[in-house]
Design a protein around this motif. Structure first.
Motif, PDB file in Angstrom:
ATOM      1  N   ARG A 240       0.862  -1.188   0.000  1.00 33.43           N
ATOM      2  CA  ARG A 240       0.000   0.000   0.000  1.00 33.43           C
ATOM      3  C   ARG A 240       0.892   1.229   0.000  1.00 33.43           C
ATOM      4  O   ARG A 240       1.874   1.286   0.719  1.00 33.43           O
ATOM      5  CB  ARG A 240      -0.904   0.026   1.219  1.00 33.43           C
ATOM      6  N   GLY A 241       0.557   2.188  -0.829  1.00 32.09           N
ATOM      7  CA  GLY A 241       1.325   3.423  -0.904  1.00 32.09           C
ATOM      8  C   GLY A 241       1.471   3.876  -2.333  1.00 32.09           C
ATOM      9  O   GLY A 241       0.606   3.599  -3.166  1.00 32.09           O
ATOM     10  N   THR A 242       2.570   4.553  -2.620  1.00 26.50           N
ATOM     11  CA  THR A 242       2.834   5.037  -3.963  1.00 26.50           C
ATOM     12  C   THR A 242       4.264   4.670  -4.359  1.00 26.50           C
ATOM     13  O   THR A 242       5.101   4.419  -3.502  1.00 26.50           O
ATOM     14  CB  THR A 242       2.652   6.569  -4.074  1.00 26.50           C
ATOM     15  N   LEU A 243       4.503   4.666  -5.655  1.00 31.48           N
ATOM     16  CA  LEU A 243       5.835   4.386  -6.180  1.00 31.48           C
ATOM     17  C   LEU A 243       6.500   5.688  -6.603  1.00 31.48           C
ATOM     18  O   LEU A 243       5.833   6.588  -7.109  1.00 31.48           O
ATOM     19  CB  LEU A 243       5.762   3.456  -7.391  1.00 31.48           C
ATOM     20  N   SER A 244       7.809   5.774  -6.422  1.00 29.71           N
ATOM     21  CA  SER A 244       8.525   6.962  -6.885  1.00 29.71           C
ATOM     22  C   SER A 244       8.662   6.952  -8.403  1.00 29.71           C
ATOM     23  O   SER A 244       8.728   8.000  -9.034  1.00 29.71           O
ATOM     24  CB  SER A 244       9.894   7.056  -6.217  1.00 29.71           C
ATOM     25  N   ALA A 245       8.706   5.749  -8.976  1.00 31.21           N
ATOM     26  CA  ALA A 245       8.767   5.620 -10.435  1.00 31.21           C
ATOM     27  C   ALA A 245       7.794   4.526 -10.851  1.00 31.21           C
ATOM     28  O   ALA A 245       7.759   3.456 -10.252  1.00 31.21           O
ATOM     29  CB  ALA A 245      10.181   5.245 -10.871  1.00 31.21           C
ATOM     30  N   SER A 246       6.992   4.827 -11.863  1.00 28.72           N
ATOM     31  CA  SER A 246       6.055   3.815 -12.344  1.00 28.72           C
ATOM     32  C   SER A 246       5.906   3.962 -13.853  1.00 28.72           C
ATOM     33  O   SER A 246       6.104   5.037 -14.402  1.00 28.72           O
ATOM     34  CB  SER A 246       4.688   3.945 -11.669  1.00 28.72           C
ATOM     35  N   THR A 247       5.581   2.855 -14.502  1.00 29.83           N
ATOM     36  CA  THR A 247       5.347   2.898 -15.940  1.00 29.83           C
ATOM     37  C   THR A 247       3.882   3.148 -16.249  1.00 29.83           C
ATOM     38  O   THR A 247       3.541   3.515 -17.368  1.00 29.83           O
ATOM     39  CB  THR A 247       5.802   1.587 -16.621  1.00 29.83           C
ATOM     40  N   SER A 248       3.021   2.943 -15.255  1.00 26.68           N
ATOM     41  CA  SER A 248       1.597   3.163 -15.476  1.00 26.68           C
ATOM     42  C   SER A 248       0.889   3.438 -14.155  1.00 26.68           C
ATOM     43  O   SER A 248       1.243   2.874 -13.122  1.00 26.68           O
ATOM     44  CB  SER A 248       0.975   1.943 -16.149  1.00 26.68           C
ATOM     45  N   LYS A 249      -0.090   4.328 -14.227  1.00 25.26           N
ATOM     46  CA  LYS A 249      -0.952   4.642 -13.082  1.00 25.26           C
ATOM     47  C   LYS A 249      -2.388   4.551 -13.564  1.00 25.26           C
ATOM     48  O   LYS A 249      -2.700   4.983 -14.667  1.00 25.26           O
ATOM     49  CB  LYS A 249      -0.704   6.062 -12.562  1.00 25.26           C
ATOM     50  N   ILE A 250      -3.233   4.018 -12.722  1.00 23.16           N
ATOM     51  CA  ILE A 250      -4.650   3.917 -13.088  1.00 23.16           C
ATOM     52  C   ILE A 250      -5.492   4.122 -11.830  1.00 23.16           C
ATOM     53  O   ILE A 250      -5.078   3.747 -10.740  1.00 23.16           O
ATOM     54  CB  ILE A 250      -4.973   2.560 -13.766  1.00 23.16           C
ATOM     55  N   GLU A 251      -6.643   4.715 -11.991  1.00 27.95           N
ATOM     56  CA  GLU A 251      -7.605   4.830 -10.900  1.00 27.95           C
ATOM     57  C   GLU A 251      -8.917   4.235 -11.388  1.00 27.95           C
ATOM     58  O   GLU A 251      -9.410   4.603 -12.452  1.00 27.95           O
ATOM     59  CB  GLU A 251      -7.802   6.286 -10.493  1.00 27.95           C
ATOM     60  N   LEU A 252      -9.440   3.288 -10.628  1.00 30.88           N
ATOM     61  CA  LEU A 252     -10.732   2.686 -10.935  1.00 30.88           C
ATOM     62  C   LEU A 252     -11.624   2.796  -9.717  1.00 30.88           C
ATOM     63  O   LEU A 252     -11.151   2.825  -8.585  1.00 30.88           O
ATOM     64  CB  LEU A 252     -10.582   1.205 -11.295  1.00 30.88           C
TER      65      LEU A 252
END
Length: 156
Positions: free
Chosen positions: A24-36
């Motif tokens: 649970r949390g956030t990534l400092s680097a990501s290739t994709s983000k999505i909210e559903l």
């Protein structure tokens, strides 16, 4: 009596993932983000994935949801981190089949998520259990690493 103990174990694992979700949390680097979101009950998931050379290197989620939604997202992150996109797609499809009451060949690959098979008895909770898994599919579809179109809707 043994079935009652097994049911209690399943409940404990689900409650543990809900109370203390993994990744649970956030990534400092990501290739994709999505909210559903699940408009039926108001559950919301914000999922981030980092895919490198076809492997899910890291994954994190946040949002708000019921215990089933949160536990399922936690279980999903455990199941797919370190897996190839193809393996993650197979796990997601297997999970969606499982919570619809269908046979799944290798439950062990789902890890703790296999314990959510009982959701099939409660159709209103299927959308809660599948929200994180569908977010995973959408996120990988969005960043071009997978095409999950075939499993966005539960089979009738």
């Amino acid at each position: 009596m043994a079935l009652s103990k097994l049911d209690n174990l399943y409940r404990q694992v689900i409650l543990d993932h809900s109370s203390h979700p993994h990744h649970r949390g956030t990534l400092s680097a990501s290739t994709s983000k999505i909210e559903l979101n699940n408009p039926t009950c108001g559950d919301v998931i914000k999922l981030q994935i980092e895919v490198d050379k076809g492997i899910i290197k890291n994954i994190a989620f946040d949002g708000s949801g019921c215990s089933i939604s949160t536990a399922s997202a936690s279980m999903m992150t455990d199941a797919v981190i370190g897996k190839s996109v193809e393996e993650a797609e197979k796990l997601a499809v297997d999970f969606l089949q499982l919570v619809q009451g269908k046979e799944v060949a290798d439950l062990d690959k789902l890890g703790d998520a296999a314990m959510l098979s009982g959701v099939a008895k409660f159709p209103a909770r299927i959308k809660c259990a599948t929200l994180g898994w569908k977010a995973l599919g959408k996120a990988m579809e969005e960043d071009g690493t997978a095409t999950f179109h075939h499993y966005h809707k539960e089979e009738e």
